[in-house]
Design an enzyme around this catalytic site. Structure first.
Site, PDB file in Angstrom:
ATOM      1  N   GLU A  92       0.823  -1.212   0.000  1.00 53.39           N
ATOM      2  CA  GLU A  92       0.000   0.000   0.000  1.00 53.39           C
ATOM      3  C   GLU A  92       0.855   1.258   0.000  1.00 53.39           C
ATOM      4  OE1 GLU A  92      -2.582  -0.048   3.332  1.00 53.39           O
ATOM      5  OE2 GLU A  92      -3.362  -2.027   2.821  1.00 53.39           O
ATOM      6  N   CYS A 110       3.114   8.503   1.644  1.00 57.29           N
ATOM      7  CA  CYS A 110       3.464   7.565   2.709  1.00 57.29           C
ATOM      8  C   CYS A 110       3.756   6.224   2.057  1.00 57.29           C
ATOM      9  CB  CYS A 110       2.266   7.474   3.655  1.00 57.29           C
ATOM     10  SG  CYS A 110       2.467   6.233   4.925  1.00 57.29           S
ATOM     11  N   CYS A 117       5.104  -7.234   8.038  1.00 57.89           N
ATOM     12  CA  CYS A 117       6.079  -6.691   8.989  1.00 57.89           C
ATOM     13  C   CYS A 117       6.339  -7.712  10.090  1.00 57.89           C
ATOM     14  CB  CYS A 117       5.549  -5.395   9.595  1.00 57.89           C
ATOM     15  SG  CYS A 117       6.684  -4.672  10.795  1.00 57.89           S
ATOM     16  N   CYS A 121       2.966  -5.601  15.764  1.00 59.77           N
ATOM     17  CA  CYS A 121       2.313  -4.774  16.781  1.00 59.77           C
ATOM     18  C   CYS A 121       0.831  -5.159  16.907  1.00 59.77           C
ATOM     19  CB  CYS A 121       2.448  -3.298  16.436  1.00 59.77           C
ATOM     20  SG  CYS A 121       4.165  -2.786  16.428  1.00 59.77           S
ATOM     21  N   CYS A 124      -1.858  -3.119  14.708  1.00 62.70           N
ATOM     22  CA  CYS A 124      -1.505  -2.763  13.332  1.00 62.70           C
ATOM     23  C   CYS A 124      -1.903  -3.865  12.357  1.00 62.70           C
ATOM     24  CB  CYS A 124      -0.002  -2.501  13.253  1.00 62.70           C
ATOM     25  SG  CYS A 124       0.608  -2.343  11.574  1.00 62.70           S
ATOM     26  N   GLY A 169       5.464  -2.122   7.003  1.00 63.10           N
ATOM     27  CA  GLY A 169       6.827  -2.582   7.266  1.00 63.10           C
ATOM     28  C   GLY A 169       7.622  -1.711   8.212  1.00 63.10           C
ATOM     29  N   GLU A 170       8.712  -2.286   8.720  1.00 62.93           N
ATOM     30  CA  GLU A 170       9.610  -1.571   9.639  1.00 62.93           C
ATOM     31  C   GLU A 170      10.846  -1.139   8.825  1.00 62.93           C
ATOM     32  OE1 GLU A 170       9.999  -0.207  12.804  1.00 62.93           O
ATOM     33  OE2 GLU A 170      11.919   0.216  11.860  1.00 62.93           O
ATOM     34  N   SER A 201       9.932   6.386  10.074  1.00 61.27           N
ATOM     35  CA  SER A 201       9.240   6.051  11.320  1.00 61.27           C
ATOM     36  C   SER A 201       9.649   4.645  11.742  1.00 61.27           C
ATOM     37  CB  SER A 201       7.730   6.111  11.087  1.00 61.27           C
ATOM     38  OG  SER A 201       7.050   5.660  12.235  1.00 61.27           O
ATOM     39  N   SER A 224       7.669   5.356  17.002  1.00 66.50           N
ATOM     40  CA  SER A 224       6.320   4.914  17.384  1.00 66.50           C
ATOM     41  C   SER A 224       6.378   4.478  18.841  1.00 66.50           C
ATOM     42  CB  SER A 224       5.885   3.750  16.499  1.00 66.50           C
ATOM     43  OG  SER A 224       5.812   4.192  15.170  1.00 66.50           O
ATOM     44  N   LEU A 225       6.047   5.381  19.728  1.00 65.35           N
ATOM     45  CA  LEU A 225       6.234   5.121  21.157  1.00 65.35           C
ATOM     46  C   LEU A 225       5.025   4.371  21.736  1.00 65.35           C
ATOM     47  CD1 LEU A 225       8.484   5.682  23.168  1.00 65.35           C
ATOM     48  CD2 LEU A 225       7.236   7.703  23.910  1.00 65.35           C
ATOM     49  N   HIS A 226       3.873   4.996  21.671  1.00 63.09           N
ATOM     50  CA  HIS A 226       2.590   4.377  22.047  1.00 63.09           C
ATOM     51  C   HIS A 226       2.415   3.952  23.503  1.00 63.09           C
ATOM     52  CE1 HIS A 226       1.956   4.720  17.857  1.00 63.09           C
ATOM     53  NE2 HIS A 226       2.538   3.611  17.488  1.00 63.09           N
ATOM     54  N   ASN A 299      -6.736   3.747  15.064  1.00 61.26           N
ATOM     55  CA  ASN A 299      -7.660   3.354  14.015  1.00 61.26           C
ATOM     56  C   ASN A 299      -8.011   1.887  14.251  1.00 61.26           C
ATOM     57  OD1 ASN A 299      -8.979   4.041  11.649  1.00 61.26           O
ATOM     58  ND2 ASN A 299      -7.101   4.815  10.723  1.00 61.26           N
ATOM     59  N   CYS A 342      -2.144   1.859   8.074  1.00 57.35           N
ATOM     60  CA  CYS A 342      -1.349   1.017   7.188  1.00 57.35           C
ATOM     61  C   CYS A 342      -1.798  -0.438   7.251  1.00 57.35           C
ATOM     62  CB  CYS A 342       0.132   1.156   7.495  1.00 57.35           C
ATOM     63  SG  CYS A 342       0.625   0.452   9.056  1.00 57.35           S
TER      64      CYS A 342
HETATM   65  N1  SAH Z   1       6.920   0.254  11.173  1.00 57.89           N
HETATM   66  C1  SAH Z   1       7.084   1.633  11.358  1.00 57.89           C
HETATM   67  C2  SAH Z   1       6.459   2.475  10.262  1.00 57.89           C
HETATM   68  C3  SAH Z   1       5.133   2.049   9.719  1.00 57.89           C
HETATM   69  S1  SAH Z   1       3.741   2.155  10.783  1.00 57.89           S
HETATM   70  C4  SAH Z   1       6.572   2.066  12.703  1.00 57.89           C
HETATM   71  O1  SAH Z   1       5.901   1.276  13.361  1.00 57.89           O
HETATM   72  O2  SAH Z   1       6.879   3.156  13.118  1.00 57.89           O
HETATM   73  C5  SAH Z   1       3.373   3.888  10.757  1.00 57.89           C
HETATM   74  C6  SAH Z   1       2.677   4.398  12.004  1.00 57.89           C
HETATM   75  O3  SAH Z   1       1.304   3.962  12.048  1.00 57.89           O
HETATM   76  C7  SAH Z   1       3.323   3.916  13.295  1.00 57.89           C
HETATM   77  O4  SAH Z   1       3.448   4.982  14.204  1.00 57.89           O
HETATM   78  C8  SAH Z   1       2.329   2.901  13.775  1.00 57.89           C
HETATM   79  O5  SAH Z   1       2.473   2.669  15.131  1.00 57.89           O
HETATM   80  C9  SAH Z   1       1.010   3.526  13.347  1.00 57.89           C
HETATM   81  N2  SAH Z   1      -0.144   2.638  13.328  1.00 57.89           N
HETATM   82  C10 SAH Z   1      -0.192   1.366  12.905  1.00 57.89           C
HETATM   83  N3  SAH Z   1      -1.452   0.880  13.045  1.00 57.89           N
HETATM   84  C11 SAH Z   1      -2.187   1.869  13.544  1.00 57.89           C
HETATM   85  C12 SAH Z   1      -3.569   1.981  13.917  1.00 57.89           C
HETATM   86  N4  SAH Z   1      -4.402   0.967  13.788  1.00 57.89           N
HETATM   87  N5  SAH Z   1      -3.996   3.175  14.404  1.00 57.89           N
HETATM   88  C13 SAH Z   1      -3.145   4.212  14.536  1.00 57.89           C
HETATM   89  N6  SAH Z   1      -1.846   4.160  14.214  1.00 57.89           N
HETATM   90  C14 SAH Z   1      -1.368   2.997  13.726  1.00 57.89           C
HETATM   91 FE1  SF4 Z   2       5.330  -3.151  11.832  1.00 53.87          FE
HETATM   92 FE2  SF4 Z   2       5.042  -0.543  12.285  1.00 53.87          FE
HETATM   93 FE3  SF4 Z   2       2.893  -2.128  12.014  1.00 53.87          FE
HETATM   94 FE4  SF4 Z   2       4.413  -2.337  14.185  1.00 53.87          FE
HETATM   95  S1  SF4 Z   2       3.209  -0.536  13.554  1.00 53.87           S
HETATM   96  S2  SF4 Z   2       3.656  -4.025  12.958  1.00 53.87           S
HETATM   97  S3  SF4 Z   2       6.434  -1.951  13.334  1.00 53.87           S
HETATM   98  S4  SF4 Z   2       4.388  -1.668  10.451  1.00 53.87           S
END
Ligand code: SAH
Ligand code: SF4
Length: 354
Positions: A92, A110, A117, A121, A124, A169-170, A201, A224-226, A299, A342
């Site tokens: 995507e 983006c 990945c 997470c 995600c 992806g990471e 990111s 991506s701290l969260h 999301n 994503c």
């Molecule tokens: N893998 C990398 C970059 C891709 S994800 C990373 O994790 O940073 C891009 C961003 O989208 C990250 O900050 C990720 O935590 C966030 N993300 C993924 N799924 C999400 C969701 N369902 N709602 C909000 N943010 C999300």
């Molecule tokens: Fe991979 Fe980023 Fe999604 Fe985590 S948030 S699974 S690191 S793409």
């Protein structure tokens, strides 16, 4: 001879390759311009190279666009593309807030760096699907070129000004390819996208944070701290077990000292991480660092238990950070009506296929 993907090569590499194949080095520069600046889809579009030379070029180079499987347009202007790669895998790419950004003269794309990945997470869509493979350099730059080509057909002056590596992806688990793609996108005979207009990111691959500060201090970094608590972060972002918060924050401090750049922290708000303990923890972690926090309402994706908090809860959380003088903003939700988080579009289409 195995052919090479011309979208994966720097100008100097193309020149060298042309030279080694009996062509002038200048041909390499021309090809680079056609491919990386004009975003051509086939050799026929090249007007200043002879037919005979094109024949020779096509013996050692190939040019392949991503096959567009689906395009979605959001009411807010965001566009989302699903591309199929040479081996049938799908990725995507999202063009953010196209119409609105047009006024601001800023177009952000983006892009993805992997198919799936491995980090996995909990919230995600990409992570929930597992990992297939890394993208090649040509598949990374190709997303910019394919979207650019499509949009140029609507508006010949269209340009992409900003790139965020926030798709599937990471990026730091495909580090070399990502950095090379960045160099190509920055090239003066290519898209000329400023280094400072590109942001990587990461979920927190600590060694690569320091390496980036040394290899390319101009590129932006988002973490991506969260969560500010290891216990929760271990559950949300499994890579935290390998690189816990203390190590991650030490790396971020070092990065910011080496680069003199502000680090962005992404924080997807959901029920479990939007409370006082988390806010206080966040303040402690960010103390003394040039940082900016982006709050994003999570999301919800199918297969994940993570739920969005109430508006009041999110605003209270933001206020706690503001009171501690942390630079914080709510990131606008982009393309919520088109599954722009994503991995979501791909996930839905996989379901439809099944
Ligand atoms: N893998 C990398 C970059 C891709 S994800 C990373 O994790 O940073 C891009 C961003 O989208 C990250 O900050 C990720 O935590 C966030 N993300 C993924 N799924 C999400 C969701 N369902 N709602 C909000 N943010 C999300
Ligand atoms: Fe991979 Fe980023 Fe999604 Fe985590 S948030 S699974 S690191 S793409």
């Amino acid at each position: 001879m195995e052919k090479i993907d011309c979208r994966s090569l720097l100008e100097a590499e193309l020149s060298e390759l042309c030279f080694n194949n009996g062509l002038s080095k200048f041909r390499g520069k021309q090809i680079f311009q056609w491919v990386q600046q004009k975003a051509i889809a086939n050799w026929e579009e090249i007007s200043n190279i002879s037919h005979a030379d094109k024949e020779r070029i096509s013996k050692f180079l190939y040019l392949r666009s991503g096959k567009l499987i689906r395009e979605q347009k959001s009411k807010d202007g965001t566009r989302k593309y699903l591309f199929e790669l040479g081996d049938g895998e799908r990725i995507e790419t999202v063009l953010m807030d196209y119409e609105k950004d047009n006024i601001r003269d800023r177009q952000t794309i983006c892009i993805s760096t992997q198919v799936g990945c491995p980090v996995g997470c909990a919230f995600c869509a990409t992570g929930l699907e597992g990992f297939k493979r890394n993208l090649t350099v040509g598949e990374i730059t190709g997303q910019v070129l394919d979207v650019l080509r499509m949009l140029k057909q609507e508006d010949s002056a269209f340009r992409i000004t900003n790139v965020v590596f926030m798709g599937m992806g990471e990026p730091f688990l495909n580090y070399e390819a990502v950095l090379k793609a960045i160099s190509i996108l920055n090239s003066k005979n290519g898209q000329k996208i400023g280094m400072r207009r590109m942001t990587i990111s990461t979920s927190g691959v600590v060694p690569k944070i320091i390496q980036l500060a040394k290899d390319n201090p101009q590129v932006g970094l988002a973490i991506s701290l969260h969560s500010s608590q290891d216990e929760l972060r271990d559950k949300l972002i499994p890579i935290n077990r390998k690189y816990p918060l203390a190590d991650l924050m030490t790396a971020c401090h070092t990065y910011s000292q080496l680069t003199k750049r502000r680090v962005t922290f992404e924080y997807a708000l959901h029920d479990e991480n939007t409370n006082k303990t988390e806010a206080q923890g966040l303040v402690r972690l960010l103390q003394g660092m040039a940082a900016h926090v982006n709050l994003i309402p999570v999301n919800p994706v199918s297969g994940s238990k993570v739920r969005r908090p109430t508006k009041e809860k999110m605003l209270r959380f933001k206020k706690m950070l503001e009171e501690a003088k942390i630079a914080v903003s709510f990131r606008e939700e982009k393309g919520i009506d088109i599954d722009a988080a994503c991995g979501q579009l791909r996930q839905r289409l996989e379901c439809e296929k099944a």
